[in-house]
Design a protein around this motif. Structure first.
Motif, mmCIF file in Angstrom:
data_model
loop_
_atom_site.group_PDB
_atom_site.id
_atom_site.type_symbol
_atom_site.label_atom_id
_atom_site.label_comp_id
_atom_site.label_asym_id
_atom_site.label_seq_id
_atom_site.Cartn_x
_atom_site.Cartn_y
_atom_site.Cartn_z
ATOM 1 N N TYR A 194 0.911 -1.226 0.099
ATOM 2 C CA TYR A 194 -0.136 0.073 0.056
ATOM 3 C C TYR A 194 0.857 1.298 0.029
ATOM 4 C CZ TYR A 194 -3.397 3.548 1.750
ATOM 5 O OH TYR A 194 -4.197 4.576 1.674
ATOM 6 N N GLU A 195 1.885 1.222 0.722
ATOM 7 C CA GLU A 195 2.871 2.228 0.922
ATOM 8 C C GLU A 195 3.449 2.423 -0.218
ATOM 9 O OE1 GLU A 195 5.096 3.363 4.633
ATOM 10 O OE2 GLU A 195 4.912 1.251 4.738
ATOM 11 N N TRP A 196 4.011 1.417 -1.223
ATOM 12 C CA TRP A 196 4.562 1.574 -2.587
ATOM 13 C C TRP A 196 3.618 2.068 -3.406
ATOM 14 C CZ3 TRP A 196 9.024 1.839 -4.609
ATOM 15 C CH2 TRP A 196 9.135 1.638 -6.245
ATOM 16 N N MET A 197 2.556 1.511 -3.302
ATOM 17 C CA MET A 197 1.334 2.299 -4.566
ATOM 18 C C MET A 197 1.268 3.503 -4.362
ATOM 19 S SD MET A 197 -2.530 0.744 -4.888
ATOM 20 C CE MET A 197 -2.069 -1.033 -4.709
ATOM 21 N N HIS A 198 1.210 4.131 -3.195
ATOM 22 C CA HIS A 198 0.774 5.641 -2.917
ATOM 23 C C HIS A 198 2.156 6.373 -2.680
ATOM 24 C CE1 HIS A 198 -3.575 4.831 -2.592
ATOM 25 N NE2 HIS A 198 -3.178 3.678 -2.015
ATOM 26 N N LEU A 199 3.152 5.948 -3.039
ATOM 27 C CA LEU A 199 4.329 6.581 -2.718
ATOM 28 C C LEU A 199 4.829 7.855 -4.159
ATOM 29 C CD1 LEU A 199 7.371 7.016 -1.384
ATOM 30 C CD2 LEU A 199 8.240 5.573 -2.977
ATOM 31 N N ARG A 200 4.814 8.856 -3.703
ATOM 32 C CA ARG A 200 4.834 9.971 -4.939
ATOM 33 C C ARG A 200 6.040 10.853 -4.635
ATOM 34 N NH1 ARG A 200 -0.907 12.624 -6.019
ATOM 35 N NH2 ARG A 200 -0.346 13.498 -3.864
ATOM 36 N N LEU A 201 6.761 11.043 -5.691
ATOM 37 C CA LEU A 201 7.912 12.021 -5.562
ATOM 38 C C LEU A 201 7.457 13.326 -5.157
ATOM 39 C CD1 LEU A 201 10.764 12.836 -5.945
ATOM 40 C CD2 LEU A 201 10.465 13.104 -8.460
ATOM 41 N N GLN A 202 6.258 13.850 -5.618
ATOM 42 C CA GLN A 202 5.716 15.327 -5.333
ATOM 43 C C GLN A 202 5.252 15.517 -3.967
ATOM 44 O OE1 GLN A 202 1.386 15.220 -6.864
ATOM 45 N NE2 GLN A 202 2.159 13.837 -7.990
ATOM 46 N N ASP A 203 5.275 14.428 -3.294
ATOM 47 C CA ASP A 203 4.757 14.556 -1.782
ATOM 48 C C ASP A 203 5.863 14.969 -0.614
ATOM 49 O OD1 ASP A 203 2.020 14.062 -2.641
ATOM 50 O OD2 ASP A 203 2.323 12.081 -2.166
ATOM 51 N N PHE A 204 7.224 14.768 -1.526
ATOM 52 C CA PHE A 204 8.216 15.136 -0.258
ATOM 53 C C PHE A 204 8.748 16.438 -0.732
ATOM 54 C CE2 PHE A 204 7.457 10.813 -0.802
ATOM 55 C CZ PHE A 204 7.721 9.981 0.666
ATOM 56 N N LYS A 205 9.273 16.959 0.286
ATOM 57 C CA LYS A 205 10.039 18.447 0.156
ATOM 58 C C LYS A 205 11.722 18.285 -0.249
ATOM 59 C CE LYS A 205 7.446 20.363 4.274
ATOM 60 N NZ LYS A 205 7.763 21.019 5.691
ATOM 61 N N THR A 206 12.152 17.199 -0.058
ATOM 62 C CA THR A 206 13.484 17.022 -0.554
ATOM 63 C C THR A 206 13.554 15.717 -1.235
ATOM 64 O OG1 THR A 206 14.419 16.061 1.280
ATOM 65 C CG2 THR A 206 14.535 18.485 1.165
ATOM 66 N N VAL A 207 14.518 15.578 -2.180
ATOM 67 C CA VAL A 207 14.942 14.284 -2.942
ATOM 68 C C VAL A 207 15.619 13.250 -2.003
ATOM 69 C CG1 VAL A 207 16.511 13.338 -4.442
ATOM 70 C CG2 VAL A 207 15.505 15.477 -5.080
ATOM 71 N N GLN A 259 11.497 -3.271 2.856
ATOM 72 C CA GLN A 259 10.427 -4.112 3.670
ATOM 73 C C GLN A 259 9.764 -5.124 2.533
ATOM 74 O OE1 GLN A 259 9.043 -4.105 6.592
ATOM 75 N NE2 GLN A 259 10.593 -3.097 7.528
ATOM 76 N N LEU A 260 9.773 -4.747 1.331
ATOM 77 C CA LEU A 260 9.007 -5.749 0.425
ATOM 78 C C LEU A 260 10.017 -6.711 0.048
ATOM 79 C CD1 LEU A 260 7.854 -3.023 -2.329
ATOM 80 C CD2 LEU A 260 6.602 -4.538 -0.857
ATOM 81 N N LYS A 261 11.768 -6.389 -0.083
ATOM 82 C CA LYS A 261 12.542 -7.562 -0.131
ATOM 83 C C LYS A 261 12.408 -8.531 0.951
ATOM 84 C CE LYS A 261 17.213 -8.264 -1.534
ATOM 85 N NZ LYS A 261 18.639 -7.402 -1.719
ATOM 86 N N LEU A 262 12.079 -8.096 2.216
ATOM 87 C CA LEU A 262 12.118 -9.053 3.444
ATOM 88 C C LEU A 262 10.976 -9.971 3.386
ATOM 89 C CD1 LEU A 262 13.137 -6.650 6.260
ATOM 90 C CD2 LEU A 262 14.451 -8.522 5.601
ATOM 91 N N CYS A 263 9.973 -9.534 2.649
ATOM 92 C CA CYS A 263 8.627 -10.364 2.301
ATOM 93 C C CYS A 263 8.764 -11.121 0.870
ATOM 94 C CB CYS A 263 7.596 -9.379 2.277
ATOM 95 S SG CYS A 263 7.168 -8.501 3.838
ATOM 96 N N GLY A 264 9.915 -10.949 0.460
ATOM 97 C CA GLY A 264 10.207 -11.847 -0.741
ATOM 98 C C GLY A 264 9.845 -11.193 -2.239
ATOM 99 N N GLU A 265 9.520 -9.832 -2.209
ATOM 100 C CA GLU A 265 9.306 -9.042 -3.283
ATOM 101 C C GLU A 265 10.544 -8.190 -3.501
ATOM 102 O OE1 GLU A 265 5.337 -7.315 -3.802
ATOM 103 O OE2 GLU A 265 4.421 -9.188 -3.335
ATOM 104 N N VAL A 266 11.107 -8.214 -4.581
ATOM 105 C CA VAL A 266 12.099 -7.396 -4.969
ATOM 106 C C VAL A 266 11.902 -6.241 -6.203
ATOM 107 C CG1 VAL A 266 14.507 -7.335 -5.714
ATOM 108 C CG2 VAL A 266 13.783 -9.393 -4.510
ATOM 109 N N MET A 267 11.981 -5.112 -5.912
ATOM 110 C CA MET A 267 11.944 -4.214 -6.993
ATOM 111 C C MET A 267 13.220 -3.866 -7.667
ATOM 112 S SD MET A 267 8.971 -3.091 -6.726
ATOM 113 C CE MET A 267 7.485 -3.359 -5.661
ATOM 114 N N ASP A 303 11.628 -0.732 -12.167
ATOM 115 C CA ASP A 303 10.477 -0.335 -11.085
ATOM 116 C C ASP A 303 10.571 0.984 -10.466
ATOM 117 O OD1 ASP A 303 9.110 -2.789 -11.585
ATOM 118 O OD2 ASP A 303 10.420 -3.766 -10.161
ATOM 119 N N LEU A 304 11.966 1.199 -9.757
ATOM 120 C CA LEU A 304 12.155 2.524 -9.198
ATOM 121 C C LEU A 304 12.300 3.573 -10.112
ATOM 122 C CD1 LEU A 304 15.167 1.129 -6.973
ATOM 123 C CD2 LEU A 304 12.533 1.205 -6.400
#
Length: 218
Positions: free
Chosen positions: A99-112, A125-133, A137-138
């Motif tokens: 859910y966090e990944w789905m809603h992650l947006r660059l525009q929502d952050f003040k700095t890079v 966290q995704l990698k620990l659960c077996g999903e690798v980006m 993807d990034l």
């Protein structure tokens, strides 16, 4: 005694809240100590290595867990028992992290940097659960979450053909630093304002014998 009490990573909490990261830390440290095979099925580890692994694993358990597994003497048995007890946490962590990944947006952050930290936290966290980006993807996540007012800029970055996420972020960081410098220069002397009076800088010694910089306006 201080060496005996020192932890090489955070002990496994009895609630299991840090189980996923604990497993990774434990595996890495056991492998580094040459004890990685003691927690694998069908291993032929020596009694001495098993004892060393047990000492290490128990040392990194919550005090309550130490009591609960007091009679367990084989590291594989302990490892399997903890896995059966806490591995289900992936089922709760994974949906939340997705859910966090789905809603992650660059525009929502003040700095890079803030955005980059969030990316690494979530993907770890995704990698620990077996999903690798992967880099693709990034890159896609980053380039498709620009603010709508930066559509032209987004297209320019896409046309550069970045293949690695790290290269794109490095480019962003440099651009951000340049922008900050331009803003500071502008704020120091806004457009159309008069320049500051000329100043001469002269060094003189005070009574203590130390040099001080004296600025004298003309």
């Amino acid at each position: 005694m201080s060496n005996l009490s020192k932890l090489e990573f955070v002990a496994l909490d009895i609630s299991g809240k840090n189980y996923l990261s604990w497993v990774l830390d434990a595996e890495i440290h056991l492998a580094a100590k040459g004890l990685g095979n003691t927690i694998t099925q069908g291993n032929e580890a020596s009694s001495q290595d098993k004892a060393k692994a047990m000492i290490f694993l128990r040392h990194h358990l919550d005090e309550g867990l130490k009591v609960e597994y007091l009679t367990v003497k084989d590291p594989l048995e302990l490892w399997t028992g903890l896995k059966e007890r806490y591995d289900h946490l992936k089922a709760t962590v994974l949906p939340r992290t997705r859910y966090e990944w789905m809603h992650l947006r660059l525009q929502d952050f003040k700095t890079v940097s803030e955005y980059n930290s969030a990316v690494f936290r979530i993907t770890s966290q995704l990698k620990l659960c077996g999903e690798v980006m992967n880099d693709e993807d990034l890159l896609e996540k980053t380039l498709t979450t620009f603010h709508a007012s930066n559509m032209v800029l987004q297209q320019q970055y896409r046309e550069r053909g970045f293949k690695k996420y790290s290269e794109l972020i490095s480019f962003f960081l440099v651009a951000e630093q340049h922008n900050n410098l331009l803003l500071k220069n502008h704020e120091a002397r806004p457009t159309g304002s008069a320049p500051l009076p000329e100043a001469n800088m002269a060094a003189r010694r005070d009574k203590s014998g130390k040099n001080r910089i004296i600025i004298m306006a003309i």
